[in-house]
Scaffold this active site. Structure first.
Site: not given
Length: 733
Positions: A37, A83, A127
């Site tokens: 990570r 993931h 968007y």
């Protein structure tokens, strides 16, 4: 650890100490955080989430020439296939890869609102659209040619790359940051052209030193520009050890307005500093009188940054104004360098500049060899098929007859011409029109070209020198694709010794410092003639009234033995109730203010503790540069008094008084001090310093000041018990 046999219901009870169970599970969590990570891989410079985003986009064929796709689609692919974490964290990572003010070389071409340098958030993923940039393609080039290892995904349904081929040193080019468990990483961005120069040097001379590399990579190159003023020696040390830092300043210039007027225009701000937050902080400095030289700040930015700083007076030097703001605001930051990465074996290590570049070159060498072997395998397979076609052309009529007349043409071809099964299948699948005379020539030409390529690849795999040459040529091609001039200027530390101090430009005006018992502080202009007219918050009242000047430093003593320093010019106006003193200093909870003085250079003060100890300290030694103040007394402080006389008068809780010369007290900067007066019970109630010519004064229960004409009757040696004081004596002030 004791493991009991399974119960009939299929359960299991494990008995072990809680500390061992916690430590083992926490270690597993820590290792997962470090390796999966928070820390980037030294070879491609990526954490798993970034690597998975780019690979998923590659699998979706979102190359620079393709049409962009919704970011929600990409996030869904990454989350579902590679993931297994929240969509918000994946989208945040994707957005950062697209921001040209976050990435020196953006890897995602974002279309839509991806945030801005003001700190505004990007639009929702439904968007916005995205695709890969040419720089990202350089990092992915060869991934379909067995250039890197693959491993199963989290659900074993697919495979993902362990590392990307990485056509350029992305770790240093784009930098990285992250916080793991017990370790962190912070790597600044650099100029790719300079990094390639350093790689070329290492390819030519593997023994090159870090100092030689720094000649080609003089320091970080941040996407937002700025001026690095850490100095070459400090940067060299950071690159040698992998730890250090660099001070980064905003880029500014003076704009002449004529008639002696001028203003400062900031055109570049430090990396990762939000512009709107910076302006807000500067405005707060002006409002709170913490930037006495700055009158106003305006944001006139359009596409380019343009912050206008108006000086309070044209007599101020621009350099002095900016130096003061560099100390007070994020116009200057210190970017930490902690090059903590995962090496090729997945082990966390702190590497210097040379080690990082060597790891990248070794990775490129490995990628080059693996791609070469992959190509050799396919060339040999193609040559094998072409060998079969060559036999066909030499015996074309017989081959056609066998195909037309034999029931098992494949077996006959194999037996008649010694073809392999693969060659026989290829001949039988070949169209008739491909057996023309022109095709025979093209087959011969292809056979010759592939044979030469095969020999070259085998020679390359066997020769490290040829590998280095090919890596060098590849890096030069990358340079042409990523060429970009340096944005951050590397400078030496600024020498401010010749500049006038900020205090020199603060108008010297008389003020009265007003501190309430509850710790609200302000400054009234001039002298306060009638303290009774001062207004305070409900339940509060006057604590200290100290005459001073705006250029003074106010010394504030606390009961925990610390002395704090506050600039008088920073105090709030006396028109209101002021502001809490705790906002200006780090006063411990439970500590009380016991003394307030306007600093006089060269003067001395008496420091006294509740336990009856004390000493004389130079005021200049009490000045604190930090909010935490300076620890002066070891013990509970009773008071801090200026030494404006030659005798000390003390009174204990037992109402016994003692007077002795100031000369009996030692002068020191910090400590417990010596005993002022001895007590069988209680401690020191009050202390005063006075001149023998005028004698001491004390305050009775009614608040009236009284003279002490026979004070010499109480004169003695320091540390004596003293004698009963005059009737009504309880305190001196």
């Amino acid at each position: 650890m004791t493991v009991h046999t399974p119960t009939p219901e299929g359960g299991r009870i494990v008995e072990e100490p809680l500390s061992e169970a916690l430590s083992r599970r926490y270690l597993a969590y820590a290792l997962s955080t470090i390796t999966n990570r928070a820390l980037p891989d030294v070879r491609d410079g990526f954490k798993p989430v970034h690597r998975r985003i780019l690979f998923a986009m590659h699998q979706m064929r979102l190359n620079p020439q393709a049409a962009a796709r919704k970011c929600a689609k990409v996030v869904g692919e990454v989350m579902g296939g590679y993931h297994p974490h929240g969509d918000a964290s994946i989208y945040d990572a994707l957005v950062r890869l697209a921001q040209d003010f976050s990435q020196r070389y953006p890897l995602v071409d974002g279309q839509g609102n991806f945030g801005n340098i003001d700190g505004d958030n990007p639009a929702a993923m439904r968007y916005t659209e995205c695709k890969l940039t040419p720089a990202a393609q350089l990092l992915l080039e060869g991934i379909d040619q067995d250039a890197v290892d693959f491993r199963p995904t989290y659900d074993d349904q697919d495979e993902e790359p362990v590392v990307l081929p990485a056509g350029f040193p992305n770790l240093l080019a784009n930098g990285a940051s992250g916080i793991a468990v017990g370790m962190a990483t912070s790597i600044p961005p650099h100029n790719a052209g300079e990094l390639i120069d350093a790689c070329q040097l290492l390819l030519q001379n593997p023994e090159a030193t870090t100092a030689e590399l720094v000649e080609r990579v003089p320091g970080p190159d941040f996407p937002t520009g700025g001026v690095a003023v850490e100095g070459g020696a400090a940067i060299l040390e950071a690159y040698e050890t992998g730890r250090g830092g660099v001070r980064l300043r905003a880029r500014w210039e003076t704009e002449d307005l004529g008639r002696g007027l001028w203003r400062i225009v900031v055109t570049e701000i430090p990396y990762q500093v939000g512009k709107s937050k910076l302006i807000e902080d500067l405005a707060n400095l002006i409002e709170n009188k913490k930037a006495p030289l700055l009158a106003d700040v305006r944001d006139e930015s359009a596409e380019d940054i343009r912050l206008v700083l108006e000086p309070r007076s044209r007599t101020v030097e621009p350099e002095v104004l900016m130096e003061s703001l560099f100390k007070l605001s994020d116009l200057e930051i210190r970017f930490p360098i902690n090059m903590n990465v995962l090496d090729a074996t997945g082990t966390p290590r702190v590497l210097g500049l040379k080690a990082c570049l060597e790891a990248f070159i070794e990775h490129r060498r490995d990628v080059l060899v693996r791609r070469g072997k992959w190509r050799i395998e396919r060339i040999e397979k193609r040559l094998h098929l072409l060998e079969g076609l060559r036999i066909v052309f030499l015996n074309l009529d017989e081959v056609i007859r066998i195909v037309r007349e034999e029931e098992q043409p494949k077996a006959v071809l194999i037996a008649r011409f010694g073809l392999t099964e693969l060659q026989a299948d290829f001949v039988l699948d070949t169209r008739l029109r491909q057996l023309a005379r022109l095709e025979e020539m093209s087959i011969e030409n292809e056979f010759k070209a592939l044979s030469e390529e095969l020999a070259g690849l085998k020679a390359m795999i066997a020769s490290p020198a040829q590998q280095s040459k090919l890596i060098s040529v590849g890096l030069e091609d990358v340079r042409k694709a990523l060429i970009s001039p340096r944005r951050t200027t590397i400078g030496e530390p600024v020498d401010v010794s010749g500049l006038a101090p900020v205090e020199a430009f603060i108008p010297r005006e008389a003020i009265t410092v007003i501190l309430s018992e509850r710790g609200w502080i302000r400054a009234a202009k001039g002298k306060v003639d009638d303290p009774s007219e001062l207004k305070f918050k409900e339940g509060d009242q006057l604590g200290w009234l100290v005459p001073a000047y705006t250029t003074d430093k106010i010394l504030i003593a606390a009961s925990d033995g610390r002395v704090f320093t506050v600039g008088a010019d920073r105090l709030a106006s006396g028109r209101g109730h002021g502001e809490p003193l705790r906002l200006m200093i780090d006063l411990e909870e439970g500590a009380e203010i016991v003394g307030v003085l306007a600093h006089q250079p060269g003067a001395k003060v008496l420091v006294a503790s509740k336990a009856g100890y004390g000493f004389v300290a130079p005021e200049d030694d009490l000045i604190a540069q930090k909010r935490g103040g300076r620890q002066v007394l070891n013990g509970e402080m009773l008071t801090l008094l200026r030494v404006a006389g030659d005798h000390v008068a003390t009174i204990g809780d037992n109402i016994k008084a003692l007077i002795f010369p100031v000369s009996e007290l030692p002068e020191m900067g910090r400590g417990k001090g010596v005993k002022l007066q001895s007590f069988k019970q209680g401690g020191l109630a009050d202390v005063a310093v006075f001149a023998a010519e005028t004698g001491p004064e004390w305050v009775d229960g009614g608040g009236r000041r009284r003279n002490w004409p026979d004070w010499k009757d109480w004169l003695g040696k320091r540390a004596q018990a003293g004698r009963q004081g005059p009737r009504g004596l309880r305190k001196f002030r």
